[in-house]
Design a protein around this motif. Structure first.
Motif, PDB file in Angstrom:
ATOM      1  N   VAL A 223      17.788  87.123 -51.512  1.00 33.29           N
ATOM      2  CA  VAL A 223      18.329  86.705 -52.802  1.00 33.29           C
ATOM      3  C   VAL A 223      19.311  85.567 -52.543  1.00 33.29           C
ATOM      4  N   LEU A 224      19.139  84.485 -53.298  1.00 31.74           N
ATOM      5  CA  LEU A 224      20.018  83.325 -53.190  1.00 31.74           C
ATOM      6  C   LEU A 224      20.785  83.158 -54.491  1.00 31.74           C
ATOM      7  N   LYS A 225      22.105  83.139 -54.382  1.00 29.23           N
ATOM      8  CA  LYS A 225      22.933  82.882 -55.558  1.00 29.23           C
ATOM      9  C   LYS A 225      23.535  81.498 -55.391  1.00 29.23           C
ATOM     10  N   LYS A 226      23.300  80.661 -56.393  1.00 29.84           N
ATOM     11  CA  LYS A 226      23.855  79.310 -56.416  1.00 29.84           C
ATOM     12  C   LYS A 226      24.922  79.288 -57.505  1.00 29.84           C
ATOM     13  N   PHE A 227      26.156  79.064 -57.095  1.00 27.80           N
ATOM     14  CA  PHE A 227      27.260  79.054 -58.033  1.00 27.80           C
ATOM     15  C   PHE A 227      27.329  77.707 -58.751  1.00 27.80           C
ATOM     16  N   LYS A 228      27.747  77.761 -59.993  1.00 26.96           N
ATOM     17  CA  LYS A 228      27.886  76.555 -60.808  1.00 26.96           C
ATOM     18  C   LYS A 228      28.809  75.556 -60.098  1.00 26.96           C
ATOM     19  N   PRO A 229      28.467  74.271 -60.130  1.00 25.27           N
ATOM     20  CA  PRO A 229      29.355  73.265 -59.530  1.00 25.27           C
ATOM     21  C   PRO A 229      30.732  73.286 -60.203  1.00 25.27           C
ATOM     22  N   THR A 230      31.760  73.041 -59.419  1.00 23.40           N
ATOM     23  CA  THR A 230      33.117  73.051 -59.942  1.00 23.40           C
ATOM     24  C   THR A 230      33.505  71.677 -60.476  1.00 23.40           C
ATOM     25  N   GLY A 231      34.494  71.679 -61.324  1.00 21.30           N
ATOM     26  CA  GLY A 231      35.110  70.432 -61.757  1.00 21.30           C
ATOM     27  C   GLY A 231      36.127  69.998 -60.712  1.00 21.30           C
ATOM     28  N   LEU A 232      36.744  68.885 -60.922  1.00 14.71           N
ATOM     29  CA  LEU A 232      37.696  68.329 -59.962  1.00 14.71           C
ATOM     30  C   LEU A 232      38.866  69.279 -59.698  1.00 14.71           C
ATOM     31  N   PHE A 233      39.476  69.811 -60.753  1.00 18.67           N
ATOM     32  CA  PHE A 233      40.646  70.682 -60.575  1.00 18.67           C
ATOM     33  C   PHE A 233      40.297  71.916 -59.746  1.00 18.67           C
TER      34      PHE A 233
ATOM     35  N   GLY B 145      35.193  65.237 -49.611  1.00 24.05           N
ATOM     36  CA  GLY B 145      36.144  66.183 -49.049  1.00 24.05           C
ATOM     37  C   GLY B 145      36.632  67.258 -49.998  1.00 24.05           C
ATOM     38  N   ILE B 146      36.098  67.299 -51.204  1.00 23.60           N
ATOM     39  CA  ILE B 146      36.520  68.299 -52.190  1.00 23.60           C
ATOM     40  C   ILE B 146      35.354  69.244 -52.474  1.00 23.60           C
ATOM     41  N   PHE B 147      35.641  70.542 -52.427  1.00 26.16           N
ATOM     42  CA  PHE B 147      34.621  71.554 -52.680  1.00 26.16           C
ATOM     43  C   PHE B 147      33.911  71.274 -53.993  1.00 26.16           C
ATOM     44  N   ARG B 148      32.587  71.418 -53.961  1.00 22.37           N
ATOM     45  CA  ARG B 148      31.791  71.153 -55.153  1.00 22.37           C
ATOM     46  C   ARG B 148      30.955  72.357 -55.583  1.00 22.37           C
ATOM     47  N   ARG B 149      30.271  72.988 -54.626  1.00 22.78           N
ATOM     48  CA  ARG B 149      29.336  74.063 -54.982  1.00 22.78           C
ATOM     49  C   ARG B 149      29.184  75.046 -53.827  1.00 22.78           C
ATOM     50  N   GLY B 150      28.972  76.335 -54.178  1.00 23.62           N
ATOM     51  CA  GLY B 150      28.794  77.378 -53.179  1.00 23.62           C
ATOM     52  C   GLY B 150      27.446  78.067 -53.318  1.00 23.62           C
ATOM     53  N   TYR B 151      26.960  78.603 -52.207  1.00 21.76           N
ATOM     54  CA  TYR B 151      25.690  79.317 -52.148  1.00 21.76           C
ATOM     55  C   TYR B 151      25.908  80.595 -51.335  1.00 21.76           C
ATOM     56  N   PHE B 152      25.302  81.685 -51.778  1.00 23.88           N
ATOM     57  CA  PHE B 152      25.391  82.962 -51.063  1.00 23.88           C
ATOM     58  C   PHE B 152      23.986  83.525 -50.902  1.00 23.88           C
ATOM     59  N   LEU B 153      23.621  83.860 -49.668  1.00 22.74           N
ATOM     60  CA  LEU B 153      22.299  84.396 -49.353  1.00 22.74           C
ATOM     61  C   LEU B 153      22.451  85.811 -48.817  1.00 22.74           C
ATOM     62  N   SER B 154      21.684  86.735 -49.389  1.00 27.46           N
ATOM     63  CA  SER B 154      21.707  88.121 -48.917  1.00 27.46           C
ATOM     64  C   SER B 154      20.286  88.638 -48.795  1.00 27.46           C
ATOM     65  N   GLU B 155      20.170  89.756 -48.090  1.00 28.23           N
ATOM     66  CA  GLU B 155      18.874  90.420 -48.039  1.00 28.23           C
ATOM     67  C   GLU B 155      18.536  90.916 -49.440  1.00 28.23           C
ATOM     68  N   PHE B 156      17.268  91.031 -49.725  1.00 27.89           N
ATOM     69  CA  PHE B 156      16.808  91.597 -50.990  1.00 27.89           C
ATOM     70  C   PHE B 156      16.740  93.103 -50.845  1.00 27.89           C
ATOM     71  N   ILE B 157      17.285  93.821 -51.811  1.00 27.04           N
ATOM     72  CA  ILE B 157      17.092  95.267 -51.866  1.00 27.04           C
ATOM     73  C   ILE B 157      16.421  95.574 -53.196  1.00 27.04           C
ATOM     74  N   ASP B 158      15.451  96.435 -53.146  1.00 29.61           N
ATOM     75  CA  ASP B 158      14.686  96.775 -54.346  1.00 29.61           C
ATOM     76  C   ASP B 158      15.449  97.837 -55.132  1.00 29.61           C
ATOM     77  N   ALA B 159      16.346  97.362 -55.978  1.00 20.80           N
ATOM     78  CA  ALA B 159      17.167  98.246 -56.791  1.00 20.80           C
ATOM     79  C   ALA B 159      17.271  97.636 -58.186  1.00 20.80           C
ATOM     80  N   PRO B 160      17.565  98.450 -59.189  1.00 19.96           N
ATOM     81  CA  PRO B 160      17.707  97.889 -60.533  1.00 19.96           C
ATOM     82  C   PRO B 160      18.894  96.934 -60.603  1.00 19.96           C
ATOM     83  N   LEU B 161      18.810  95.975 -61.502  1.00 14.00           N
ATOM     84  CA  LEU B 161      19.921  95.070 -61.732  1.00 14.00           C
ATOM     85  C   LEU B 161      21.063  95.836 -62.381  1.00 14.00           C
ATOM     86  N   ALA B 162      22.284  95.385 -62.158  1.00 15.28           N
ATOM     87  CA  ALA B 162      23.441  96.050 -62.765  1.00 15.28           C
ATOM     88  C   ALA B 162      23.310  96.099 -64.280  1.00 15.28           C
TER      89      ALA B 162
END
Length: 133
Positions: A48-58, A101-118
């Motif tokens: 499972v790949l989660k792509k976080f929304k890009p941040t603004g400058l602040f 040099g300023i953070f823009r976007r984050g990504y998180f990768l995890s193993e897939f587990i076959d479970a219901p969504l929250a």
């Protein structure tokens, strides 16, 4: 791009970095609103790949100088949960993309587990009311 990969998955580094750089085909998209959550496949195994929304400058400056990114926190919190015997998806990697040099976007990768969504556990998706538990 800064990429942190769990030592357990170091042998998959090349494939993981390709995914984090956008070279993949999603198998299923769970959410595509503020953030995007997709089921993907790496070498025949589901993740499972989660792509976080890009941040603004602040917020980008805040994440660069003062606070851990959401991607880093997701990775570290999953490690803490597992270390304390709480079952959750195994964290594989996270990445932080910067611009000038300023953070823009984050990504998180995890193993897939076959479970219901929250949302399926907590809410009856059709009626938008709490589900019977």
């Amino acid at each position: 791009m800064k990429v942190i990969i769990s030592p357990k998955y170091e042998n998959e580094r090349t494939a993981i970095e390709r995914v984090l750089n956008g070279t993949y085909t999603p198998l299923l998209t769970y959410c595509n609103k503020r953030n995007t959550v997709e089921k993907i496949e790496i070498n025949g195994k589901p993740y499972v790949l989660k792509k976080f929304k890009p941040t603004g400058l602040f917020n980008g400056i805040i994440y660069t100088l003062l606070r851990k990114s959401k991607a880093q926190r997701a990775y570290e919190h999953a490690e803490i949960l597992l270390a304390n015997g709480i079952d959750t998806a195994t964290p594989v990697a996270y990445a932080e993309q910067s611009r000038l040099g300023i953070f823009r976007r984050g990504y998180f990768l995890s193993e897939f587990i076959d479970a219901p969504l929250a949302s399926e556990i907590i809410y009856d998706a059709e009626n938008k009311v709490p589900a019977d538990i």
